[in-house]
Design a protein around this motif. Structure first.
Motif, PDB file in Angstrom:
ATOM      1  N   LEU A  87       0.796  -1.061   0.040  1.00  0.00           N
ATOM      2  CA  LEU A  87       0.119   0.025  -0.006  1.00  0.00           C
ATOM      3  C   LEU A  87       1.085   1.107   0.033  1.00  0.00           C
ATOM      4  CD1 LEU A  87      -2.814   1.288   0.415  1.00  0.00           C
ATOM      5  CD2 LEU A  87      -2.439   1.162   2.728  1.00  0.00           C
ATOM      6  N   LEU A  88       1.854   1.117   0.842  1.00  0.00           N
ATOM      7  CA  LEU A  88       2.585   2.322   0.829  1.00  0.00           C
ATOM      8  C   LEU A  88       3.717   2.610  -0.296  1.00  0.00           C
ATOM      9  CD1 LEU A  88       3.942   1.841   4.589  1.00  0.00           C
ATOM     10  CD2 LEU A  88       2.296   3.660   3.493  1.00  0.00           C
ATOM     11  N   LYS A  89       4.124   1.381  -1.033  1.00  0.00           N
ATOM     12  CA  LYS A  89       4.761   1.376  -2.148  1.00  0.00           C
ATOM     13  C   LYS A  89       3.812   2.032  -3.417  1.00  0.00           C
ATOM     14  CE  LYS A  89       8.536   0.507  -4.419  1.00  0.00           C
ATOM     15  NZ  LYS A  89       9.685   1.078  -4.085  1.00  0.00           N
ATOM     16  N   ASP A  90       2.459   1.721  -3.206  1.00  0.00           N
ATOM     17  CA  ASP A  90       1.512   2.506  -4.438  1.00  0.00           C
ATOM     18  C   ASP A  90       1.606   3.984  -3.983  1.00  0.00           C
ATOM     19  OD1 ASP A  90      -0.153   1.818  -6.542  1.00  0.00           O
ATOM     20  OD2 ASP A  90      -1.661   2.536  -4.949  1.00  0.00           O
ATOM     21  N   MET A  91       1.474   4.143  -2.944  1.00  0.00           N
ATOM     22  CA  MET A  91       1.165   5.511  -2.279  1.00  0.00           C
ATOM     23  C   MET A  91       2.565   6.383  -2.839  1.00  0.00           C
ATOM     24  SD  MET A  91       1.212   7.176   1.571  1.00  0.00           S
ATOM     25  CE  MET A  91      -0.690   6.165   1.867  1.00  0.00           C
ATOM     26  N   LYS A  93       4.467   5.959  -5.427  1.00  0.00           N
ATOM     27  CA  LYS A  93       3.998   6.014  -6.880  1.00  0.00           C
ATOM     28  C   LYS A  93       3.379   7.253  -7.361  1.00  0.00           C
ATOM     29  CE  LYS A  93       5.035   1.060  -7.848  1.00  0.00           C
ATOM     30  NZ  LYS A  93       4.318  -0.283  -8.400  1.00  0.00           N
ATOM     31  N   ARG A  94       2.387   7.655  -6.635  1.00  0.00           N
ATOM     32  CA  ARG A  94       1.479   8.661  -6.700  1.00  0.00           C
ATOM     33  C   ARG A  94       2.027   9.900  -6.170  1.00  0.00           C
ATOM     34  NH1 ARG A  94      -2.534   7.507  -4.108  1.00  0.00           N
ATOM     35  NH2 ARG A  94      -2.252   5.397  -3.318  1.00  0.00           N
ATOM     36  N   SER A  95       3.054  10.040  -5.761  1.00  0.00           N
ATOM     37  CA  SER A  95       3.525  11.146  -4.671  1.00  0.00           C
ATOM     38  C   SER A  95       4.112  12.330  -5.998  1.00  0.00           C
ATOM     39  CB  SER A  95       4.493  10.827  -3.558  1.00  0.00           C
ATOM     40  OG  SER A  95       5.162  11.764  -3.186  1.00  0.00           O
ATOM     41  N   GLU A  96       3.834  13.323  -5.405  1.00  0.00           N
ATOM     42  CA  GLU A  96       4.406  14.468  -6.176  1.00  0.00           C
ATOM     43  C   GLU A  96       6.061  14.591  -6.009  1.00  0.00           C
ATOM     44  OE1 GLU A  96       2.192  18.196  -6.002  1.00  0.00           O
ATOM     45  OE2 GLU A  96       0.499  17.097  -6.784  1.00  0.00           O
ATOM     46  N   ASP A  97       6.497  14.334  -4.745  1.00  0.00           N
ATOM     47  CA  ASP A  97       7.832  14.180  -4.048  1.00  0.00           C
ATOM     48  C   ASP A  97       7.992  12.940  -3.183  1.00  0.00           C
ATOM     49  OD1 ASP A  97      10.383  14.629  -3.104  1.00  0.00           O
ATOM     50  OD2 ASP A  97       9.759  16.879  -2.472  1.00  0.00           O
ATOM     51  N   ASP A 101       8.042  12.198   0.779  1.00  0.00           N
ATOM     52  CA  ASP A 101       6.871  11.320   1.351  1.00  0.00           C
ATOM     53  C   ASP A 101       7.914  10.007   2.092  1.00  0.00           C
ATOM     54  OD1 ASP A 101       4.895  12.960   1.068  1.00  0.00           O
ATOM     55  OD2 ASP A 101       4.305  12.429  -0.876  1.00  0.00           O
ATOM     56  N   ALA A 102       8.583   9.829   1.508  1.00  0.00           N
ATOM     57  CA  ALA A 102       9.252   8.424   1.816  1.00  0.00           C
ATOM     58  C   ALA A 102      10.067   8.696   3.189  1.00  0.00           C
ATOM     59  CB  ALA A 102      10.473   8.051   1.073  1.00  0.00           C
ATOM     60  N   LEU A 103      10.445   9.882   3.420  1.00  0.00           N
ATOM     61  CA  LEU A 103      11.084  10.239   4.605  1.00  0.00           C
ATOM     62  C   LEU A 103       9.799  10.309   5.761  1.00  0.00           C
ATOM     63  CD1 LEU A 103      13.478  13.092   3.530  1.00  0.00           C
ATOM     64  CD2 LEU A 103      14.194  11.014   5.032  1.00  0.00           C
ATOM     65  N   GLU A 171      13.681   4.571  -2.422  1.00  0.00           N
ATOM     66  CA  GLU A 171      13.812   5.754  -3.201  1.00  0.00           C
ATOM     67  C   GLU A 171      15.284   6.376  -3.051  1.00  0.00           C
ATOM     68  OE1 GLU A 171      11.218   7.309  -4.553  1.00  0.00           O
ATOM     69  OE2 GLU A 171      10.159   5.578  -3.918  1.00  0.00           O
ATOM     70  N   LEU A 172      16.147   6.471  -2.297  1.00  0.00           N
ATOM     71  CA  LEU A 172      17.345   6.850  -2.311  1.00  0.00           C
ATOM     72  C   LEU A 172      18.067   6.044  -3.347  1.00  0.00           C
ATOM     73  CD1 LEU A 172      18.375   7.236   1.553  1.00  0.00           C
ATOM     74  CD2 LEU A 172      18.078   8.990  -0.355  1.00  0.00           C
ATOM     75  N   ALA A 173      17.951   4.698  -3.478  1.00  0.00           N
ATOM     76  CA  ALA A 173      18.672   3.778  -4.425  1.00  0.00           C
ATOM     77  C   ALA A 173      17.971   4.263  -5.775  1.00  0.00           C
ATOM     78  CB  ALA A 173      18.274   2.436  -4.214  1.00  0.00           C
ATOM     79  N   ALA A 174      16.907   4.455  -6.190  1.00  0.00           N
ATOM     80  CA  ALA A 174      16.206   5.098  -7.448  1.00  0.00           C
ATOM     81  C   ALA A 174      16.825   6.329  -7.853  1.00  0.00           C
ATOM     82  CB  ALA A 174      14.652   5.044  -7.142  1.00  0.00           C
ATOM     83  N   ARG A 175      17.517   7.164  -7.022  1.00  0.00           N
ATOM     84  CA  ARG A 175      18.231   8.222  -7.253  1.00  0.00           C
ATOM     85  C   ARG A 175      19.522   8.139  -7.451  1.00  0.00           C
ATOM     86  NH1 ARG A 175      15.291  13.319  -5.400  1.00  0.00           N
ATOM     87  NH2 ARG A 175      13.068  12.668  -4.987  1.00  0.00           N
ATOM     88  N   GLY A 176      20.033   6.909  -7.716  1.00  0.00           N
ATOM     89  CA  GLY A 176      21.332   6.627  -7.947  1.00  0.00           C
ATOM     90  C   GLY A 176      22.396   6.511  -6.551  1.00  0.00           C
ATOM     91  N   LYS A 177      22.022   6.567  -5.342  1.00  0.00           N
ATOM     92  CA  LYS A 177      22.554   6.585  -4.301  1.00  0.00           C
ATOM     93  C   LYS A 177      22.879   4.945  -3.644  1.00  0.00           C
ATOM     94  CE  LYS A 177      22.005  10.893  -5.037  1.00  0.00           C
ATOM     95  NZ  LYS A 177      23.157  11.649  -5.423  1.00  0.00           N
TER      96      LYS A 177
END
Length: 289
Positions: A87-91, A93-97, A101-103, A171-177
């Motif tokens: 549920l949170l993963k899906d949330m 995906k729809r986030s503007e930031d 929101d992951a924080l 989310e951090l890994a998705a940004r290449g970190k």
């Protein structure tokens, strides 16, 4: 952060909660508490509450003859949090930031603190974190720092909560970190260990290392040389929870580098953090210290 007189109450409350979870009968609880009081009287007030709590808890574990009273409830906390994961993963995906929101989702998981409370409401915590936001918010500075870093260290806190931290790591890994997650080297309260990290799936997205000890927080003189060196040399650290805050907030070189992500569950921590009881915060120390 030095200990306050109010911390004495928490040492005893943690012990009672632990004994209740361990199924200790009330007569034995009284006898053990009286014995622990002698231990508490000898504690060094100049040390952090996290260090002193650990000393009391290790004595308690010895008296109980149980080195991991929270093992089963940690496992159940992880399973409960994993139910929320899709549920949170899906949330997100729809986030503007998504990172912000992951924080906020990550700090919502900080409510899973069985050292203080035997019950928790994840739904209410998520609603509060996502609705009220951070009372102290250094996200803009964090995002600026993140742009120039290849690696982020995430200092984990509790079992269950580590599932929410996994979303942040993703989310951090998705940004290449490159993400390194630090967990406890042995059982203490419901803090996440390597076993919890694997159950939560953190090892799938981050390098997971242990502190090399079972002390609450990350007291630098109690962790492994590898972790001490890692924390000293890291360009960006996210420190989760109160015990890690207690361990690191006074250390030199944390300003603008170590960002504290937690829910304030204690008036003493609130005073030191410059926030109010019940706030969720994401901030770094200001200045050159």
């Amino acid at each position: 952060m030095q200990s306050f007189v109010e911390c004495v109450y928490c040492y005893l409350k943690q012990a009672v909660t632990c004994m209740s979870i361990a199924g200790t009968d009330e007569d034995r609880q009284h006898r053990i508490l009286f014995e622990l009081m002698d231990e508490i009287k000898a504690l060094d007030r100049s040390r952090t509450p996290a260090e002193n709590s650990t000393e009391v808890l290790l004595k308690l574990y010895k008296l109980l003859g149980n080195e991991d009273p929270y093992r089963e409830v940690k496992r159940k906390s992880n399973l409960l949090a994993l139910e929320w994961y899709p549920l949170l993963k899906d949330m997100l995906k729809r986030s503007e930031d998504r990172l912000y929101d992951a924080l906020r989702i990550s700090v919502a998981g900080n409510v899973i603190d069985l050292g203080i409370n035997k019950s928790f409401d994840l739904g209410a915590s998520l609603k509060h974190s996502l609705g009220a936001g951070f009372a102290r918010d250094d996200y803009a500075l964090f995002a600026e720092k993140l742009a120039g870093e290849d690696e982020v260290i995430l200092v984990g806190d509790n079992a269950g909560e580590i599932v929410f931290d996994r979303l942040l790591a993703e989310e951090l890994a998705a940004r290449g970190k490159k993400v390194t997650c630090i967990v406890k080297g042995g059982p203490i309260l419901n803090d996440a260990t390597m076993e919890d990290a694997v159950q939560a799936g953190m090892d799938k997205v981050a390098r997971v290392v242990t502190t090399g000890s079972n002390f609450l927080g990350v007291p630098l003189e109690r962790v492994s040389g590898e972790v001490r060196k890692m924390l000293a040399g890291a360009g960006l650290v996210i420190s989760k929870g109160q015990a890690n805050f207690e361990s690191l907030e006074h250390e030199r070189g944390t300003a603008g580098r170590v960002f504290f992500l937690l829910k304030i569950k204690c008036e003493c921590v609130a005073r030191v953090a410059g926030a109010n009881f019940g706030d969720v915060v994401f901030f770094t120390r200001q200045g050159g210290v």
